[in-house]
Design an enzyme around this catalytic site. Structure first.
Site, PDB file in Angstrom:
ATOM      1  N   ALA A  88      -3.683  -2.283   4.827  1.00  0.00           N
ATOM      2  CA  ALA A  88      -4.133  -0.933   4.486  1.00  0.00           C
ATOM      3  C   ALA A  88      -3.512  -0.531   3.148  1.00  0.00           C
ATOM      4  O   ALA A  88      -2.495  -1.093   2.743  1.00  0.00           O
ATOM      5  CB  ALA A  88      -3.699   0.030   5.581  1.00  0.00           C
ATOM      6  N   GLY A 125      -3.703  -4.685   8.122  1.00  0.00           N
ATOM      7  CA  GLY A 125      -5.144  -4.459   8.227  1.00  0.00           C
ATOM      8  C   GLY A 125      -5.957  -5.640   7.714  1.00  0.00           C
ATOM      9  O   GLY A 125      -7.087  -5.857   8.157  1.00  0.00           O
ATOM     10  N   GLU A 159      -6.210  -7.914  10.468  1.00  0.00           N
ATOM     11  CA  GLU A 159      -7.069  -7.283  11.481  1.00  0.00           C
ATOM     12  C   GLU A 159      -8.548  -7.472  11.135  1.00  0.00           C
ATOM     13  O   GLU A 159      -9.379  -7.687  12.018  1.00  0.00           O
ATOM     14  CB  GLU A 159      -6.716  -5.803  11.609  1.00  0.00           C
ATOM     15  CG  GLU A 159      -5.332  -5.615  12.230  1.00  0.00           C
ATOM     16  CD  GLU A 159      -4.942  -4.164  12.355  1.00  0.00           C
ATOM     17  OE1 GLU A 159      -4.796  -3.503  11.310  1.00  0.00           O
ATOM     18  OE2 GLU A 159      -4.813  -3.685  13.492  1.00  0.00           O
ATOM     19  N   GLU A 164       3.297  -4.271   9.941  1.00  0.00           N
ATOM     20  CA  GLU A 164       3.284  -2.805  10.023  1.00  0.00           C
ATOM     21  C   GLU A 164       4.621  -2.231  10.479  1.00  0.00           C
ATOM     22  O   GLU A 164       5.049  -1.162  10.026  1.00  0.00           O
ATOM     23  CB  GLU A 164       2.175  -2.330  10.976  1.00  0.00           C
ATOM     24  CG  GLU A 164       0.771  -2.456  10.418  1.00  0.00           C
ATOM     25  CD  GLU A 164       0.119  -3.799  10.715  1.00  0.00           C
ATOM     26  OE1 GLU A 164       0.847  -4.763  11.058  1.00  0.00           O
ATOM     27  OE2 GLU A 164      -1.117  -3.888  10.591  1.00  0.00           O
TER      28      GLU A 164
HETATM   29  C1  3H9 Z   1      -1.503  -1.628   7.600  1.00  0.00           C
HETATM   30  O1  3H9 Z   1      -2.173  -2.535   7.203  1.00  0.00           O
HETATM   31  C2  3H9 Z   1      -1.921  -0.685   8.698  1.00  0.00           C
HETATM   32  C3  3H9 Z   1      -3.114  -1.207   9.513  1.00  0.00           C
HETATM   33  O2  3H9 Z   1      -2.662  -1.997  10.576  1.00  0.00           O
HETATM   34  C4  3H9 Z   1      -3.888  -0.077  10.147  1.00  0.00           C
HETATM   35  C5  3H9 Z   1      -4.636   0.809   9.233  1.00  0.00           C
HETATM   36  C6  3H9 Z   1      -5.526   1.788   9.976  1.00  0.00           C
HETATM   37  N1  3H9 Z   1      -1.011  -0.938  -0.388  1.00  0.00           N
HETATM   38  O3  3H9 Z   1       5.248  -6.450  -3.611  1.00  0.00           O
HETATM   39  P1  3H9 Z   1       4.638  -6.628  -4.954  1.00  0.00           P
HETATM   40  C7  3H9 Z   1       1.404  -2.922  -4.460  1.00  0.00           C
HETATM   41  S1  3H9 Z   1      -0.007  -1.277   6.898  1.00  0.00           S
HETATM   42  C8  3H9 Z   1      -0.870  -0.450  -1.622  1.00  0.00           C
HETATM   43  O4  3H9 Z   1       5.451  -6.237  -6.122  1.00  0.00           O
HETATM   44  P2  3H9 Z   1       4.482  -9.451  -4.418  1.00  0.00           P
HETATM   45  C9  3H9 Z   1       2.887  -2.802  -4.726  1.00  0.00           C
HETATM   46  O5  3H9 Z   1       3.332  -1.488  -4.542  1.00  0.00           O
HETATM   47  C10 3H9 Z   1       0.135  -2.383   5.547  1.00  0.00           C
HETATM   48  N2  3H9 Z   1      -0.175  -1.076  -2.593  1.00  0.00           N
HETATM   49  O6  3H9 Z   1       4.086  -8.117  -5.167  1.00  0.00           O
HETATM   50  C11 3H9 Z   1       2.959  -3.250  -6.164  1.00  0.00           C
HETATM   51  O7  3H9 Z   1       2.538  -2.154  -6.969  1.00  0.00           O
HETATM   52  P3  3H9 Z   1       3.175  -1.911  -8.412  1.00  0.00           P
HETATM   53  C12 3H9 Z   1       0.513  -3.747   5.999  1.00  0.00           C
HETATM   54  C13 3H9 Z   1       0.378  -2.243  -2.297  1.00  0.00           C
HETATM   55  O8  3H9 Z   1       3.585 -10.486  -4.940  1.00  0.00           O
HETATM   56  C14 3H9 Z   1       1.902  -4.344  -6.236  1.00  0.00           C
HETATM   57  O9  3H9 Z   1       1.025  -4.091  -5.131  1.00  0.00           O
HETATM   58  N3  3H9 Z   1       0.751  -4.563   4.828  1.00  0.00           N
HETATM   59  C15 3H9 Z   1       0.272  -2.807  -1.025  1.00  0.00           C
HETATM   60  O10 3H9 Z   1       5.958  -9.654  -4.478  1.00  0.00           O
HETATM   61  C16 3H9 Z   1       2.449  -5.736  -6.117  1.00  0.00           C
HETATM   62  O11 3H9 Z   1       3.272  -5.817  -4.948  1.00  0.00           O
HETATM   63  C17 3H9 Z   1       1.978  -4.686   4.281  1.00  0.00           C
HETATM   64  O12 3H9 Z   1       2.924  -4.125   4.768  1.00  0.00           O
HETATM   65  C18 3H9 Z   1      -0.458  -2.115  -0.045  1.00  0.00           C
HETATM   66  N4  3H9 Z   1      -0.613  -2.610   1.201  1.00  0.00           N
HETATM   67  O13 3H9 Z   1       4.149  -9.220  -2.867  1.00  0.00           O
HETATM   68  C19 3H9 Z   1       2.073  -5.569   3.078  1.00  0.00           C
HETATM   69  N5  3H9 Z   1       0.944  -3.978  -1.018  1.00  0.00           N
HETATM   70  O14 3H9 Z   1       2.874  -3.157  -9.180  1.00  0.00           O
HETATM   71  C20 3H9 Z   1       2.914  -4.912   2.021  1.00  0.00           C
HETATM   72  C21 3H9 Z   1       1.440  -4.141  -2.250  1.00  0.00           C
HETATM   73  O15 3H9 Z   1       2.486  -0.687  -8.890  1.00  0.00           O
HETATM   74  N6  3H9 Z   1       2.975  -5.693   0.787  1.00  0.00           N
HETATM   75  N7  3H9 Z   1       1.112  -3.094  -3.028  1.00  0.00           N
HETATM   76  O16 3H9 Z   1       4.636  -1.708  -8.164  1.00  0.00           O
HETATM   77  C22 3H9 Z   1       3.733  -6.796   0.641  1.00  0.00           C
HETATM   78  O17 3H9 Z   1       4.373  -7.262   1.548  1.00  0.00           O
HETATM   79  C23 3H9 Z   1       3.793  -7.413  -0.726  1.00  0.00           C
HETATM   80  O18 3H9 Z   1       3.417  -6.415  -1.647  1.00  0.00           O
HETATM   81  C24 3H9 Z   1       2.857  -8.625  -0.935  1.00  0.00           C
HETATM   82  C25 3H9 Z   1       2.847  -9.026  -2.439  1.00  0.00           C
HETATM   83  C26 3H9 Z   1       3.386  -9.786  -0.084  1.00  0.00           C
HETATM   84  C27 3H9 Z   1       1.447  -8.292  -0.535  1.00  0.00           C
END
Ligand code: 3H9
Length: 708
Positions: A69, A108, A111, A131
């Site tokens: 998400a 998500g 999902e 999450e």
């Molecule tokens: C969910 O999914 C809820 C659902 O079950 C239900 C919904 C109804 N959204 O970490 P990085 C941005 S909850 C928005 O530096 P990496 C991050 O802020 C979600 N932005 O890179 C950064 O921005 P900036 C479950 C996001 O390569 C840029 O992307 N998912 C999101 O080291 C690069 O990120 C998670 O919890 C996001 N979801 O790592 C995953 N994700 O450049 C959370 C990232 O402006 N994310 N950004 O600073 C991660 O674990 C890592 O970001 C990821 C990439 C592994 C994806």
């Protein structure tokens, strides 16, 4: 031949024969923004309604499938369509839907993949339901579909652990159907879809199968897990909600179980824990963007020197070796360098003993390490980190040597935790190369690295320090020069507030308990016993001559140290540690010393509730945090938050002290400081920044966003 059909910018669709390919393209990580959700819904509907389409393929553009998400949308009014609606539409499709996964499929994103009918992944795929790390639970069917695909226990491990799994593990668990070689997810997905069509594979809806074959056994497992989780998760809200959602799924029809999951998910969204954890997520990504990392390029960083082989120097050497860099350690004589090398080896021997690395792996790492008693051996180092005894003259002597031997352009760093780095820089001919790298003990484990920026340092040296942090997988926070920088300066204040409370009537044990109940792993007196009371004692003695004579000074810690009770290493401190015990037991003799000190100071002891203890502890922390921001020692309040989350055990779900202050309201914090100031106006001086923000009706968050 492909026929173009309408696409949105975030989800592009194209026809490949009978397959409709929908490519999610929302850089940088394909988060499920409202536009992506709309695009996916449209794609599912287009696949359904177009008679020429016989299958739908979902694939991500760029680095991965979908990272989940869009976290930035949380806490804002929801925009349709919701993700559950999108997932349900995908699953309901009457034509086979294939998800082809490369890179991450998280939250998500997974999902969406689980709502598809078939899943194929490239070997680099990482699949997870993280999450829980954000105070949430899967909210688009994940709690219902994951157990159906993987089995109850593996699905709960995925959701409660929050760590992603690789493609092989996902295949073994049943989360995906196939692994494809190569690096083209779209091609692999297309091939799979065509095979499915050729074999007339049926639509296969995850929701059609039961959640668990044996419901009674599942119920027993969940009951046990809930009890264990309640104990382990220290006040966290969402892990128990995950278990609750799965349990409800045992009895409810699938659609109702999804509605129930949604209800629980919304409770998580509304919880302050979610707000704190999402704040922590973004704050950790903000701190790395210090101004110098944008304005300058890092210098070369291929070899590192470390001066000093004590606990700190050895820990730093291990951190650098673990990052794959070579280390040259310098000590003053043969015996000291032998001890330094032994300190480094000890860490790897421990890992070998625990079976975490092989003896060969240790040998490979140690081959990158060399010890020397000659500064001349540091001539080739791109960066030298000094970690010698905390004394200005000793440090200056080391820097004079480094000035003599280091190559031009080498970065010269000090690991001092208190000393004036401007003075160290001014003592040599190249102040522009001098910076502070404040590691926390044990340096190979603790995540925090304060990057302390003296007045004369050049921007590319600061950028190099941030580059080092990245290589070392540390969390860097930019700090200005002052006594204690960000962390220890603020720590000194709330530690004092704790000492005042002890003299006024609270026991150290009550304070530790209140602090643990707040969410810390340990209280301040346990920490003191762990770190060694002698360190603080030496600092107090050093500062005795410059202490404001009007300031309140509690002598209890000195009385304890005078007896040689320095904590765990001496078997007693604030607590007793019989026979090398790791957890202490309260010591009646310490309580007697405290009583005697109260009498000497003429204090009539009173009772403190846990709530009052935390009000004072946090008010001292937040007020000094405000001063640190006001003086530019920390760039923003979020830098203070990250410092305390990564280096001082502050409960992550509260987001850090400044986020916590915003949560309870700055007016309340200021009122507390003013109330406490009636007893001790010198110690409890309201920070001008706190006063100003309250007067303007603003919060700390408003300062985090400046400059965006
Ligand atoms: C969910 O999914 C809820 C659902 O079950 C239900 C919904 C109804 N959204 O970490 P990085 C941005 S909850 C928005 O530096 P990496 C991050 O802020 C979600 N932005 O890179 C950064 O921005 P900036 C479950 C996001 O390569 C840029 O992307 N998912 C999101 O080291 C690069 O990120 C998670 O919890 C996001 N979801 O790592 C995953 N994700 O450049 C959370 C990232 O402006 N994310 N950004 O600073 C991660 O674990 C890592 O970001 C990821 C990439 C592994 C994806």
């Amino acid at each position: 031949m492909s026929t173009p059909i309408p696409s949105t910018a975030a989800v592009q669709t194209r026809r490949e024969g009978a397959v409709l390919v929908a490519t999610i393209d929302n850089p940088p990580v394909n988060a499920l923004s409202a536009e992506v959700r709309r695009g996916l819904l449209q794609a599912a509907e287009a696949a359904e309604s177009d008679p020429e389409v016989r299958a739908l393929l979902l694939v991500g553009a760029g680095r991965g499938f979908i990272a989940g998400a869009d976290i930035r949308e949380f806490g804002k009014p929801p925009l349709p369509p919701s993700l559950p609606e999108v997932c349900n539409r995908i699953e309901a499709c009457s034509k086979p839907v294939v998800a082809a996964i490369h890179g991450v499929a998280l939250g998500g994103g997974l999902e969406v993949a689980m709502a598809a009918h078939y899943r194929i992944a490239l070997p680099d795929a990482k699949l997870g339901l993280p999450e829980v790390n954000l105070g949430l639970m899967p909210g688009s069917g994940g709690t219902q579909r994951a157990p159906r695909l993987m089995g109850l226990r593996p699905a709960l491990d995925l959701m409660l652990g929050g760590r992603p799994i690789g493609a092989t593990e996902a295949l073994e668990a049943g989360l995906i159907d196939r692994i494809a070689e190569g690096n083209d997810a779209a091609a692999a997905g297309l091939e799979y879809a065509l095979q499915l069509l050729a074999t007339r594979a049926a639509v296969r809806r995850t929701g059609d199968s039961p959640l668990a074959a044996d419901r009674e056994a599942a119920r027993a497992t969940l009951k046990q897990l809930a009890a264990d989780t309640a104990k382990k998760s220290r006040g966290l809200f969402s892990p128990l909600k995950i278990i609750e959602a799965v349990e409800a799924g045992l009895d409810l029809p699938f659609e109702e179980a999804l509605r129930n999951e949604r209800k629980l998910f919304l409770q998580c969204i509304d919880s302050p824990q979610r707000a704190g954890l999402v704040h922590a997520f973004f704050a950790e990504r903000e701190v790395v963007k210090a101004p110098e990392t944008r304005s300058a390029k890092p210098r070369a960083l291929a070899s590192v020197g470390v001066v000093g082989g004590g606990t700190m120097g050895a820990g730093i050497a291990v951190a650098v070796l673990d990052a794959g860099l070579p280390v040259t350690m310098v000590e003053r004589d043969e015996a000291s360098i032998a001890r330094g090398r032994a300190n480094v080896e000890k860490v790897y021997d421990g890992l070998v003993q625990k079976g975490r690395i092989t003896p060969d792996a240790k040998a490979t790492v140690m081959a990158r390490f060399s010890g020397s008693t000659s500064y001349a051996d540091l001539a080739g180092a791109d960066l030298v980190i000094e970690a010698v005894f905390e004394d200005m003259d000793v440090k200056k002597a080391v820097f004079a040597e480094l000035d003599r031997v280091a190559k031009p352009g080498a970065v010269l760093a000090t690991n001092t935790s208190y000393l004036d780095i401007d003075a160290i820089a001014a003592s040599i001919s190249r102040p522009q190369d001098v910076i502070g790298l404040h590691f926390f003990s044990p340096a190979n484990i603790m995540k925090l690295l304060e990057i302390v920026v003296p007045a004369k340092v050049s921007a590319d040296v600061v950028a190099t320090a941030f580059e080092l942090a990245k290589k070392l997988k540390k969390v860097p926070v930019r700090a200005g020069v002052c006594d204690g920088f960000i962390g220890n300066r603020i720590l000194a204040k709330y530690r004092q507030a704790a000492d005042f409370m002890v003299e006024d009537g609270a026991s150290p044990y009550e304070i530790d308990e209140a602090v643990r109940a707040f969410g810390y792993p340990m209280g301040p007196f346990q920490v003191s016993d762990l770190a060694g009371g002698d360190i603080g004692w030496a600092t107090r003695k050093r500062k005795a001559t410059t202490r404001d004579p009007r300031a309140r000074y509690v002598q209890i810690a000195d009385r304890i140290c005078e007896r040689g009770w320095f904590g765990q290493k001496t078997g007693r401190g604030y607590y007793l540690y019989p026979q090398g015990a790791r957890t202490g037991t309260p010591d009646p003799e310490v309580l007697a010393i405290i009583d005697a000190e109260r009498q000497r100071a003429g204090v009539q002891p009173r009772r403190f509730s846990a709530e009052e203890i935390m009000r004072r502890y946090m008010a001292a922390m937040i007020n000094e945090g405000a001063n640190v921001v006001r003086e530019g020692i920390a760039l923003r309040p979020l830098d203070v938050d990250v410092t305390f989350l990564s280096g001082y055990g502050f409960p992550r779900y509260r987001g850090g002290p400044m986020k916590y202050a915003d949560t309870i309201g700055l007016a309340r914090v200021l009122a507390d400081v003013r109330e406490f100031a009636q007893e001790d106006p010198l110690f409890w001086q309201p920070s001008p920044l706190l006063v100003e923000l309250v007067a303007q009706g603003r919060n700390f968050e408003s300062l985090n966003r400046l400059g965006e």
